[in-house]
Design a protein around this motif. Structure first.
Motif, PDB file in Angstrom:
ATOM      1  N   LEU A   1      29.286 -22.780  -2.607  1.00  0.00           N
ATOM      2  CA  LEU A   1      29.496 -23.512  -3.860  1.00  0.00           C
ATOM      3  C   LEU A   1      28.686 -24.795  -3.883  1.00  0.00           C
ATOM      4  O   LEU A   1      28.101 -25.165  -4.898  1.00  0.00           O
ATOM      5  CB  LEU A   1      30.989 -23.808  -4.058  1.00  0.00           C
ATOM      6  CG  LEU A   1      31.842 -22.588  -4.440  1.00  0.00           C
ATOM      7  CD1 LEU A   1      33.317 -22.938  -4.458  1.00  0.00           C
ATOM      8  CD2 LEU A   1      31.398 -22.019  -5.787  1.00  0.00           C
TER       9      LEU A   1
ATOM     10  N   PHE B   1      26.999 -25.280  -7.890  1.00  0.00           N
ATOM     11  CA  PHE B   1      28.149 -24.980  -8.747  1.00  0.00           C
ATOM     12  C   PHE B   1      29.288 -25.964  -8.477  1.00  0.00           C
ATOM     13  O   PHE B   1      30.001 -26.383  -9.381  1.00  0.00           O
ATOM     14  CB  PHE B   1      28.676 -23.561  -8.486  1.00  0.00           C
ATOM     15  CG  PHE B   1      28.068 -22.516  -9.357  1.00  0.00           C
ATOM     16  CD1 PHE B   1      28.181 -22.589 -10.741  1.00  0.00           C
ATOM     17  CD2 PHE B   1      27.402 -21.428  -8.801  1.00  0.00           C
ATOM     18  CE1 PHE B   1      27.629 -21.601 -11.546  1.00  0.00           C
ATOM     19  CE2 PHE B   1      26.848 -20.447  -9.603  1.00  0.00           C
ATOM     20  CZ  PHE B   1      26.960 -20.529 -10.978  1.00  0.00           C
ATOM     21  N   GLY B   2      29.460 -26.296  -7.195  1.00  0.00           N
ATOM     22  CA  GLY B   2      30.608 -27.110  -6.819  1.00  0.00           C
ATOM     23  C   GLY B   2      31.901 -26.346  -7.028  1.00  0.00           C
ATOM     24  O   GLY B   2      31.880 -25.161  -7.378  1.00  0.00           O
ATOM     25  N   GLU B   3      33.008 -27.032  -6.773  1.00  0.00           N
ATOM     26  CA  GLU B   3      34.317 -26.397  -6.990  1.00  0.00           C
ATOM     27  C   GLU B   3      34.572 -26.298  -8.484  1.00  0.00           C
ATOM     28  O   GLU B   3      35.087 -27.212  -9.106  1.00  0.00           O
ATOM     29  CB  GLU B   3      35.418 -27.244  -6.330  1.00  0.00           C
ATOM     30  CG  GLU B   3      35.891 -26.756  -4.985  1.00  0.00           C
ATOM     31  CD  GLU B   3      36.383 -25.305  -4.981  1.00  0.00           C
ATOM     32  OE1 GLU B   3      36.817 -24.814  -6.055  1.00  0.00           O
ATOM     33  OE2 GLU B   3      36.308 -24.664  -3.923  1.00  0.00           O
ATOM     34  N   SER B   4      34.195 -25.180  -9.099  1.00  0.00           N
ATOM     35  CA  SER B   4      34.388 -25.064 -10.536  1.00  0.00           C
ATOM     36  C   SER B   4      34.814 -23.639 -10.843  1.00  0.00           C
ATOM     37  O   SER B   4      34.648 -22.738 -10.021  1.00  0.00           O
ATOM     38  CB  SER B   4      33.080 -25.369 -11.271  1.00  0.00           C
ATOM     39  OG  SER B   4      32.092 -24.447 -10.860  1.00  0.00           O
ATOM     40  N   ALA B   5      35.354 -23.446 -12.026  1.00  0.00           N
ATOM     41  CA  ALA B   5      35.781 -22.096 -12.414  1.00  0.00           C
ATOM     42  C   ALA B   5      34.578 -21.152 -12.396  1.00  0.00           C
ATOM     43  O   ALA B   5      34.647 -20.025 -11.902  1.00  0.00           O
ATOM     44  CB  ALA B   5      36.412 -22.126 -13.804  1.00  0.00           C
ATOM     45  N   LEU B   6      33.457 -21.665 -12.909  1.00  0.00           N
ATOM     46  CA  LEU B   6      32.248 -20.854 -12.955  1.00  0.00           C
ATOM     47  C   LEU B   6      31.791 -20.481 -11.545  1.00  0.00           C
ATOM     48  O   LEU B   6      31.393 -19.347 -11.277  1.00  0.00           O
ATOM     49  CB  LEU B   6      31.152 -21.661 -13.665  1.00  0.00           C
ATOM     50  CG  LEU B   6      30.225 -20.906 -14.591  1.00  0.00           C
ATOM     51  CD1 LEU B   6      30.997 -20.098 -15.618  1.00  0.00           C
ATOM     52  CD2 LEU B   6      29.266 -21.869 -15.282  1.00  0.00           C
ATOM     53  N   GLY B   7      31.874 -21.462 -10.655  1.00  0.00           N
ATOM     54  CA  GLY B   7      31.483 -21.219  -9.271  1.00  0.00           C
ATOM     55  C   GLY B   7      32.358 -20.156  -8.623  1.00  0.00           C
ATOM     56  O   GLY B   7      31.876 -19.271  -7.921  1.00  0.00           O
ATOM     57  N   ASN B   8      33.650 -20.243  -8.890  1.00  0.00           N
ATOM     58  CA  ASN B   8      34.558 -19.244  -8.331  1.00  0.00           C
ATOM     59  C   ASN B   8      34.297 -17.862  -8.915  1.00  0.00           C
ATOM     60  O   ASN B   8      34.361 -16.861  -8.207  1.00  0.00           O
ATOM     61  CB  ASN B   8      36.015 -19.661  -8.559  1.00  0.00           C
ATOM     62  CG  ASN B   8      36.435 -20.730  -7.544  1.00  0.00           C
ATOM     63  OD1 ASN B   8      36.452 -20.472  -6.342  1.00  0.00           O
ATOM     64  ND2 ASN B   8      36.720 -21.932  -8.024  1.00  0.00           N
TER      65      ASN B   8
END
Ligand code: PHE
Ligand code: NA
Length: 452
Positions: A413, A418-425
């Motif tokens: 991530l 992306f980082g910790e994000s909904a999209l990243g997940n």
């Protein structure tokens, strides 16, 4: 590993990287390959599966390749060695280098045909009496033994020349001007083609699905292969380009732009080709020659057609060149490191070998046309099938699993921006499950084991 190597070439600007990735993506795949594969597979139903493949499989794997390349700062093979030494993921990189050899070998043949068409328009165009004769002109040309080899050689020489000089200098600039010019021309030609009288048939062919086509597993494999081929995906081309990237980029935005542009080009090409195909009574499933027999008819019926033809084939050849450069670069970056050769020496040797490997694909149109390899296909189509429909999706499958399961999720991530994000997940979930399962099922269905 996070430290960027100051001695490694890097893109000149943020725009430089995106332009190069776009230049790799946009090429013969969007116009030559997209049109005939769409025509062969019945149109709209194929197109729908194709778009699904781009969104659910393509974009997530583009992101994975960019992330791997930037993190490892190495070539298609070296990136796996560096991040996961001693692990089997490296197979994806090795298959990628093999795919680069195979794809560029026949890509050079088709690109040579476009260069030949450019020269034909430069010297006044084709003198034919009726539309049907464009087939004869085309077939006469591709079946002759020497002439296509000459154009293939010329195109490969240009490709080697650019890789020889260093990719950055070679392509950043040309992509900035020539790609928008090609887009503009395709839009104009699509607008004109839609007036030729085949518009309604073409639009329903492209956008009204015949759902029964979805029962044919061949359509899914064709769509998957076309998505990988067109996005330059699954063979480390985007890993290699990502490796010349600094930490300033935001990768997700770049991945989506590349995919959107590539898909836009393909759809426009469809709107340019199919109205003319129906207006001229050409068979949509006419095969790999489709654009070469359809476009001259358009140029013939338009005023200043010779100039349009000349511009079009010039810009198409230029688009093919920036794609070919990215293919050659995958192999060159690898062998340069492996054998400690200079860039110049590697470009010449590898480019020369790839030219030689392409010769049978060219001769397969004429004197070797009795040689059928896969499913009754000639040499060129068989090479294309092995690389685009098997090696690229398989490479993509491994890359998805590597990023999804082989990396710590928090690292993936972070490294992807992306980082910790909904999209990243959602991205990780797609790489772990959706993309690999979809590719696996499509493979299974096309072997006939899985019945649709
Ligand atoms: N994407 C390129 C095209 O559409 C072809 C290509 C495939 C380039 C794989 C690089 C790697 O023409
Ligand atoms: Na493409």
């Amino acid at each position: 590993m996070n430290q960027l190597d100051p001695n490694r070439e890097q893109w000149g600007s943020r725009l430089g990287f995106i332009l190069a990735a776009m230049g790799s993506a946009v090429g013969l795949g969007n116009i030559w390959r997209f049109s005939y594969v769409t025509g062969d597979n019945g149109g709209a139903a194929f197109l729908l599966v194709y778009l699904l493949c781009i969104i659910a499989i393509g974009i997530p794997i583009i992101m994975a390749e960019f992330t791997i390349g930037r993190k490892a700062q190495s070539d298609a093979v070296g990136s796996f060695e560096k991040i996961a030494p001693g692990k089997p993921w490296i197979l994806a990189g090795i298959m990628g280098v093999i795919s680069a050899f195979i794809i560029l070998s026949f890509y050079g043949v088709i690109a040579g045909w476009t260069v030949k068409y450019f020269f034909s328009y430069l010297t006044g165009g084709f003198n034919v009496q009726n539309d049907g004769e464009y087939v004869d002109v085309f077939v006469g040309f591709i079946t002759s033994p020497w002439e296509p080899l000459f154009w293939q050689f010329l195109f490969m020489a240009f490709t080697v020349g650019i890789v020889y000089a260093g990719v950055k200098k070679g392509i950043e600039a040309s992509n900035k001007i020539l790609m928008p010019a090609l887009a503009l021309l395709v839009i104009i030609l699509a607008g004109y083609s839609l007036t030729l009288g085949g518009a309604s048939e073409a639009l329903s062919f492209l956008f009204t699905p015949d759902w029964s086509a979805l029962a044919d597993p061949k359509v899914y494999l064709a769509a998957l292969g076309q998505a990988f081929f067109s996005l330059s995906l699954g063979m480390g081309a985007l890993i290699t380009y990502g490796s010349y990237l600094s930490n300033k980029e935001k990768l997700p935005g770049a991945a989506v732009s590349v995919a959107a542009l590539d898909t836009g080009f393909a759809l426009l090409a469809g709107l340019m080709i199919f109205p003319a195909v129906f207006a001229f009574g050409i068979e949509p499933g006419a095969g790999p020659g489709l654009v070469f027999i359809t476009l001259p008819g358009i140029f013939d019926s338009i005023s200043f057609g010779t100039i349009f033809g000349l511009l079009f084939f010039f810009l198409l050849a230029a688009a093919a060149l920036s794609s070919a450069v990215s293919l050659l670069e995958v192999a060159v970056a690898y062998f340069m490191r492996k054998f400690k050769w200079t860039r110049k020496k590697t470009a010449l040797i590898i480019g020369g070998i790839i030219f030689l490997i392409g010769i049978p694909s060219s001769l397969g149109q004429g004197i070797l046309s009795d040689v059928k390899i896969i499913g009754g296909n000639d040499i060129l189509d068989s090479m294309d099938f092995i690389a685009s429909n098997i090696l690229l999706p398989l490479g993509g499958l491994i890359i998805a699993l590597f990023m999804g399961w082989g990396w710590k999720k928090t690292d993936a991530l972070k490294d992807s921006d992306f980082g910790e994000s909904a999209l990243g997940n959602a991205w990780i979930f797609t790489l772990r499950f959706i993309a690999p399962i979809a590719i696996f099922l499509i493979f299974l269905a096309s072997t006939g084991i899985l019945k649709l």
